[in-house]
Design an enzyme around this catalytic site. Sequence first.
Site, PDB file in Angstrom:
ATOM      1  N   TYR A   1      10.791  -2.164   2.054  1.00 51.36           N
ATOM      2  CA  TYR A   1       9.660  -1.474   2.681  1.00 51.36           C
ATOM      3  C   TYR A   1       8.409  -1.555   1.797  1.00 51.36           C
ATOM      4  O   TYR A   1       7.308  -1.877   2.279  1.00 51.36           O
ATOM      5  CB  TYR A   1      10.040  -0.020   2.932  1.00 51.36           C
ATOM      6  CG  TYR A   1       9.005   0.779   3.677  1.00 51.36           C
ATOM      7  CD1 TYR A   1       8.875   0.669   5.061  1.00 51.36           C
ATOM      8  CD2 TYR A   1       8.175   1.674   3.008  1.00 51.36           C
ATOM      9  CE1 TYR A   1       7.934   1.409   5.751  1.00 51.36           C
ATOM     10  CE2 TYR A   1       7.229   2.429   3.695  1.00 51.36           C
ATOM     11  CZ  TYR A   1       7.112   2.294   5.066  1.00 51.36           C
ATOM     12  OH  TYR A   1       6.170   3.037   5.746  1.00 51.36           O
TER      13      TYR A   1
ATOM     14  N   LYS B   1       4.815  -3.386   2.628  1.00 51.73           N
ATOM     15  CA  LYS B   1       3.558  -2.648   2.651  1.00 51.73           C
ATOM     16  C   LYS B   1       2.582  -3.154   1.583  1.00 51.73           C
ATOM     17  O   LYS B   1       1.362  -3.136   1.785  1.00 51.73           O
ATOM     18  CB  LYS B   1       3.817  -1.151   2.471  1.00 51.73           C
ATOM     19  CG  LYS B   1       4.603  -0.527   3.631  1.00 51.73           C
ATOM     20  CD  LYS B   1       3.887  -0.699   4.965  1.00 51.73           C
ATOM     21  CE  LYS B   1       4.558   0.074   6.080  1.00 51.73           C
ATOM     22  NZ  LYS B   1       3.823  -0.017   7.367  1.00 51.73           N
TER      23      LYS B   1
END
Length: 256
Positions: free
Chosen positions: A165, A169
């Site tokens: 994740y 990002k």
Amino acid sequence: MGEEKIPALDRELTGRVALVTGASRGIGSAIAFTLAGQGATVLVNYNGSRQRALEVVAQIEAAGGTARAIGCDVSDFAACGRMVEEIIADYGHVDILVNNAGVTRDNLVARMSEEDYDCVLNTNLKGAFHTIRHLTRYFLRQKKGKIVNISSVSGVIGNAGQANYAASKAGLIGLTKSVAKELAGRNICVNAVAPGFIETEMTLGMPEKTREAAVASIPMGRMGSPREVGELVAFLAGDRSDYITGQVICVDGGLT
């Protein structure tokens, strides 16, 4: 979002068409509500949550806004192309793109499967590339446009158990800055918003001790609301931000 009302704002986005990916819940639905509240026609993109997307549309319309649900798995390059062509055929233009669609497959890196890593990158990072890639020619043709990528503080400072994740990002930040430089000469602004701990279904489902520790780490002493993220996105989507591009703005109560 059931009790949310579209605020009486100056409706500076009237006449503009906005595509918000992953807008059937949480931060995405708050962004859709806020853009609609400023007059935009909002395309509420969803993948697996059609009913929830329709509920968001119904609530926007009940409050006097204009919206439509549109299904597409943003990790699919060709499907994104078809979605964009459908929107252009029906509306003639897209003025605002908000890349919010995202998934999580949390685990320690020593235990993380390749499948879980790829799944998160394909949706969170490649999905944003796909929509930007297919919409860029229309933005270039009209010589104006706003792109807002929803990153995360995890992409700025990292987070244990979220290597996939955080990488996705952080990648969004690099994508934002690079595309901003490519498109700035055509009056197209590209920025990223990096939320911290926001009151969503995900954070509400945290174990109580984990939630307390999270709040304790925030200098402002509270989690943010989806609306607070939506308001910043609306600002970046409007004319008042025309000289802002390539930036990453954290909405995190001072966490970073």
